[in-house]
Design an enzyme around this catalytic site. Sequence first.
Site, PDB file in Angstrom:
ATOM      1  N   GLY A  46       0.869  -1.173   0.000  1.00  0.00           N
ATOM      2  CA  GLY A  46       0.000   0.000   0.000  1.00  0.00           C
ATOM      3  C   GLY A  46       0.899   1.213   0.000  1.00  0.00           C
ATOM      4  O   GLY A  46       1.797   1.317  -0.837  1.00  0.00           O
ATOM      5  N   GLU A  47       0.705   2.089   0.947  1.00  0.00           N
ATOM      6  CA  GLU A  47       1.528   3.285   1.073  1.00  0.00           C
ATOM      7  C   GLU A  47       2.106   3.281   2.491  1.00  0.00           C
ATOM      8  O   GLU A  47       1.363   3.420   3.467  1.00  0.00           O
ATOM      9  CB  GLU A  47       0.616   4.498   0.837  1.00  0.00           C
ATOM     10  CG  GLU A  47       1.205   5.662   0.114  1.00  0.00           C
ATOM     11  CD  GLU A  47       2.300   5.378  -0.899  1.00  0.00           C
ATOM     12  OE1 GLU A  47       2.011   4.830  -1.979  1.00  0.00           O
ATOM     13  OE2 GLU A  47       3.445   5.737  -0.617  1.00  0.00           O
ATOM     14  N   SER A  48       3.416   3.099   2.593  1.00  0.00           N
ATOM     15  CA  SER A  48       4.012   2.921   3.926  1.00  0.00           C
ATOM     16  C   SER A  48       3.821   4.135   4.831  1.00  0.00           C
ATOM     17  O   SER A  48       3.688   3.997   6.048  1.00  0.00           O
ATOM     18  CB  SER A  48       5.495   2.559   3.807  1.00  0.00           C
ATOM     19  OG  SER A  48       6.197   3.574   3.128  1.00  0.00           O
ATOM     20  N   CYS A  77       6.136  -5.341   0.331  1.00  0.00           N
ATOM     21  CA  CYS A  77       6.259  -4.006  -0.273  1.00  0.00           C
ATOM     22  C   CYS A  77       6.177  -2.899   0.793  1.00  0.00           C
ATOM     23  O   CYS A  77       7.100  -2.780   1.589  1.00  0.00           O
ATOM     24  CB  CYS A  77       5.227  -3.858  -1.373  1.00  0.00           C
ATOM     25  SG  CYS A  77       5.729  -2.666  -2.603  1.00  0.00           S
ATOM     26  N   ARG A 103      12.819   3.296  -0.645  1.00  0.00           N
ATOM     27  CA  ARG A 103      11.456   3.343  -1.200  1.00  0.00           C
ATOM     28  C   ARG A 103      11.496   3.673  -2.687  1.00  0.00           C
ATOM     29  O   ARG A 103      12.396   4.366  -3.153  1.00  0.00           O
ATOM     30  CB  ARG A 103      10.625   4.408  -0.489  1.00  0.00           C
ATOM     31  CG  ARG A 103      10.266   4.047   0.927  1.00  0.00           C
ATOM     32  CD  ARG A 103       9.418   5.144   1.544  1.00  0.00           C
ATOM     33  NE  ARG A 103       8.126   5.276   0.880  1.00  0.00           N
ATOM     34  CZ  ARG A 103       7.281   6.275   1.088  1.00  0.00           C
ATOM     35  NH1 ARG A 103       7.579   7.236   1.924  1.00  0.00           N
ATOM     36  NH2 ARG A 103       6.126   6.315   0.450  1.00  0.00           N
ATOM     37  N   ILE A 137       5.410  -3.366  -7.711  1.00  0.00           N
ATOM     38  CA  ILE A 137       4.614  -2.162  -7.960  1.00  0.00           C
ATOM     39  C   ILE A 137       5.171  -1.008  -7.129  1.00  0.00           C
ATOM     40  O   ILE A 137       5.094  -1.022  -5.910  1.00  0.00           O
ATOM     41  CB  ILE A 137       3.125  -2.392  -7.584  1.00  0.00           C
ATOM     42  CG1 ILE A 137       2.569  -3.580  -8.351  1.00  0.00           C
ATOM     43  CG2 ILE A 137       2.317  -1.134  -7.847  1.00  0.00           C
ATOM     44  CD1 ILE A 137       1.204  -4.038  -7.871  1.00  0.00           C
ATOM     45  N   ARG A 138       5.764  -0.052  -7.792  1.00  0.00           N
ATOM     46  CA  ARG A 138       6.457   1.046  -7.075  1.00  0.00           C
ATOM     47  C   ARG A 138       7.199   0.482  -5.871  1.00  0.00           C
ATOM     48  O   ARG A 138       7.046   0.919  -4.740  1.00  0.00           O
ATOM     49  CB  ARG A 138       5.463   2.137  -6.660  1.00  0.00           C
ATOM     50  CG  ARG A 138       4.943   2.922  -7.868  1.00  0.00           C
ATOM     51  CD  ARG A 138       4.573   4.347  -7.541  1.00  0.00           C
ATOM     52  NE  ARG A 138       3.683   4.418  -6.403  1.00  0.00           N
ATOM     53  CZ  ARG A 138       3.905   5.173  -5.323  1.00  0.00           C
ATOM     54  NH1 ARG A 138       4.987   5.906  -5.242  1.00  0.00           N
ATOM     55  NH2 ARG A 138       3.032   5.187  -4.365  1.00  0.00           N
ATOM     56  N   HIS A 174       4.844  -8.562  -4.462  1.00  0.00           N
ATOM     57  CA  HIS A 174       3.471  -8.810  -4.000  1.00  0.00           C
ATOM     58  C   HIS A 174       2.999 -10.242  -4.266  1.00  0.00           C
ATOM     59  O   HIS A 174       2.264 -10.462  -5.231  1.00  0.00           O
ATOM     60  CB  HIS A 174       2.510  -7.872  -4.748  1.00  0.00           C
ATOM     61  CG  HIS A 174       2.570  -6.459  -4.302  1.00  0.00           C
ATOM     62  ND1 HIS A 174       1.779  -5.965  -3.306  1.00  0.00           N
ATOM     63  CD2 HIS A 174       3.322  -5.428  -4.735  1.00  0.00           C
ATOM     64  CE1 HIS A 174       2.034  -4.680  -3.123  1.00  0.00           C
ATOM     65  NE2 HIS A 174       2.969  -4.329  -3.984  1.00  0.00           N
ATOM     66  N   GLU A 176       0.657 -11.809  -3.071  1.00  0.00           N
ATOM     67  CA  GLU A 176      -0.804 -11.926  -2.979  1.00  0.00           C
ATOM     68  C   GLU A 176      -1.477 -11.595  -4.308  1.00  0.00           C
ATOM     69  O   GLU A 176      -2.683 -11.767  -4.454  1.00  0.00           O
ATOM     70  CB  GLU A 176      -1.338 -11.024  -1.854  1.00  0.00           C
ATOM     71  CG  GLU A 176      -1.326  -9.529  -2.118  1.00  0.00           C
ATOM     72  CD  GLU A 176       0.069  -8.902  -2.053  1.00  0.00           C
ATOM     73  OE1 GLU A 176       1.073  -9.629  -1.940  1.00  0.00           O
ATOM     74  OE2 GLU A 176       0.150  -7.661  -2.140  1.00  0.00           O
TER      75      GLU A 176
HETATM   76  N1  GLN Z   1       5.670   2.930  -2.922  1.00  0.00           N
HETATM   77  C1  GLN Z   1       5.036   2.464  -1.712  1.00  0.00           C
HETATM   78  C2  GLN Z   1       5.751   3.016  -0.490  1.00  0.00           C
HETATM   79  O1  GLN Z   1       6.781   3.563  -0.597  1.00  0.00           O
HETATM   80  C3  GLN Z   1       5.008   0.946  -1.678  1.00  0.00           C
HETATM   81  C4  GLN Z   1       4.234   0.427  -2.841  1.00  0.00           C
HETATM   82  C5  GLN Z   1       3.566  -0.882  -2.599  1.00  0.00           C
HETATM   83  O2  GLN Z   1       3.337  -1.302  -1.457  1.00  0.00           O
HETATM   84  N2  GLN Z   1       3.178  -1.516  -3.678  1.00  0.00           N
HETATM   85  O3  GLN Z   1       5.247   2.885   0.591  1.00  0.00           O
END
Ligand code: GLN
Length: 192
Positions: A46-48, A77, A103, A137-138, A174, A176
């Site tokens: 997600g977004e840390s 991630c 990140r 993913i990112r 990921h 999942e």
């Molecule tokens: N870019 C997100 C972060 O820095 C991580 C991306 C992800 O969990 N797919 O938190």
Amino acid sequence: MKIGILALQGDFAEHGSMLKKLGVETVEVRLPEHLNGLHGLIIPGGESTTIGKLAVAYGLMDPLREFGKSHAIWGTCAGAIFLSNDIGRDQPLLGLMNIKVQRNAFGRQVDSFETDLEIEELYKATRTKHPYHAVFIRAPIIQSVGGNAKVLSALEDGRIVAAQQGHLLATSFHPELTDDTRFHEYFISLAG
Ligand code: GLN
């Protein structure tokens, strides 16, 4: 076997489906008391920064640190970032794993990619031999591992994308989001 999934933000539902496929009971964790009776915990992607801020707001930081001392935790991630102890900038981290993480190491959303990984530990644990298809993913990379943390998998160029420290697991990618349940099976074996 009961596994919690930190359900503050991110793709916790996908981890839930994966564990259900394996016949494991799951609990969505949003408050400290939800950790009671769990054998392990998954922290999703997600977004840390968001996951960290919400964990602070819900009083989860210390309970999660305490839980991680004696239970398996797996961060995927953003979850891996949250588990680490150094990301070279200021945001809430659990600091449970001795790993330095960068990140968004592969660039922006458009630079997301998929690749096959050779993961010997996974082959051993699941008695298989075919490569593990990983979705990034990112994604972060694990720049270095220290203390008793060890590298579980790296890209061909040597960049580390999975690490393990005892019962703690961090993956840049990921598991999942594929049909391959081997990583979840591996985590369940650590939690068991
Ligand atoms: N870019 C997100 C972060 O820095 C991580 C991306 C992800 O969990 N797919 O938190």
